[in-house]
Design a protein around this motif. Structure first.
Motif, PDB file in Angstrom:
ATOM      1  N   GLY A  66       3.075  49.297  21.766  1.00  0.00           N
ATOM      2  CA  GLY A  66       2.154  50.302  22.294  1.00  0.00           C
ATOM      3  C   GLY A  66       0.807  50.305  21.595  1.00  0.00           C
ATOM      4  O   GLY A  66      -0.085  51.086  21.943  1.00  0.00           O
ATOM      5  N   LEU A  67       0.646  49.437  20.604  1.00  0.00           N
ATOM      6  CA  LEU A  67      -0.620  49.356  19.869  1.00  0.00           C
ATOM      7  C   LEU A  67      -1.590  48.424  20.580  1.00  0.00           C
ATOM      8  O   LEU A  67      -1.173  47.413  21.156  1.00  0.00           O
ATOM      9  N   PRO A  68      -2.891  48.735  20.546  1.00  0.00           N
ATOM     10  CA  PRO A  68      -3.862  47.738  21.002  1.00  0.00           C
ATOM     11  C   PRO A  68      -3.577  46.435  20.259  1.00  0.00           C
ATOM     12  O   PRO A  68      -3.362  46.437  19.045  1.00  0.00           O
ATOM     13  N   THR A  69      -3.532  45.335  20.993  1.00  0.00           N
ATOM     14  CA  THR A  69      -3.078  44.074  20.408  1.00  0.00           C
ATOM     15  C   THR A  69      -4.098  42.971  20.596  1.00  0.00           C
ATOM     16  O   THR A  69      -4.658  42.804  21.679  1.00  0.00           O
ATOM     17  N   VAL A  70      -4.325  42.231  19.522  1.00  0.00           N
ATOM     18  CA  VAL A  70      -5.176  41.044  19.538  1.00  0.00           C
ATOM     19  C   VAL A  70      -4.277  39.838  19.326  1.00  0.00           C
ATOM     20  O   VAL A  70      -3.401  39.850  18.454  1.00  0.00           O
ATOM     21  N   ALA A  71      -4.472  38.803  20.133  1.00  0.00           N
ATOM     22  CA  ALA A  71      -3.741  37.554  19.929  1.00  0.00           C
ATOM     23  C   ALA A  71      -4.698  36.395  20.133  1.00  0.00           C
ATOM     24  O   ALA A  71      -5.626  36.489  20.939  1.00  0.00           O
TER      25      ALA A  71
END
Length: 198
Positions: A66-71
């Motif tokens: 549920g966290l903003p995610t960077v990949a």
């Protein structure tokens, strides 16, 4: 108030890079890695492009935390190998073994003249939150050398010399590498977009 962003990676060096680059633009953001959140089954990187693979990882991270995610997904594109190893860079020799991957690329280029050793590091970054997706990309052109130099960085850094430089990426300081790297370019572009939206 500090907000949290997940970097969908266990790679400590990538985490350090992201923290260094995001901090000036977004000082209130805390970057977490996969080891900082509840464990989940990671999805195979089955995409045909760097963007595809980054998106797969970002979607999985966001769905599970549920966290903003960077990949990110990044790799080495070698001119004489028709852009390979590309998205297969991390497992070019069959496993996530930096030394084996590097040696395999050098072996495949053994008969290629030095003047045809052009290459580039390429990176795609996908950021995903409840409001949608941001995609940024970076490219660092250069050339390969046959004898690894330097003990910094990771992956193919010891055999890659960026255009306009004489040292390999593994010989550069973290700050100098961040300033020109494919990942640095993509992350700075992301930081700029996020800072405008906050």
């Amino acid at each position: 108030m500090t907000s949290q962003v997940l970097l969908a990676s266990r790679n400590a060096k990538k985490l350090g890079e992201l923290r260094r680059i995001l901090a000036p633009a977004l000082p209130s953001v805390e970057v977490l890695g996969l080891d900082d959140v509840a464990s989940y089954d990671e999805v195979p990187e089955s995409g045909a492009t760097f963007v595809d693979n980054a998106r797969i990882k970002a979607q999985a991270g966001f769905a599970h935390t549920g966290l903003p995610t960077v990949a990110d997904d990044s790799g080495l594109a070698v001119d004489a190998l028709n852009g390979m190893p590309g998205v297969l860079s991390a497992r070019w020799a069959g496993a996530h073994d930096d030394a084996a991957n590097l040696q395999l690329v050098l072996a495949q280029l053994a008969d290629v003249p030095d003047e045809r050793l052009g290459a580039a590091f390429v990176c795609a970054v996908v950021y995903l939150d409840a409001d949608g997706e941001i995609v940024t990309e970076g490219r660092m052109p250069g050339r390969l050398i046959r004898d690894p130099r330097g003990d910094g960085g990771f992956g193919y850094d010891p055999i890659f010399v960026a255009d306009g430089h004489t040292e390999t990426s593994a010989q550069l300081s973290a700050a100098d590498k961040d300033a020109i790297s494919h990942r640095g370019q993509a992350l700075r572009a992301l930081a700029a977009q996020l800072s405008r939206s906050r």
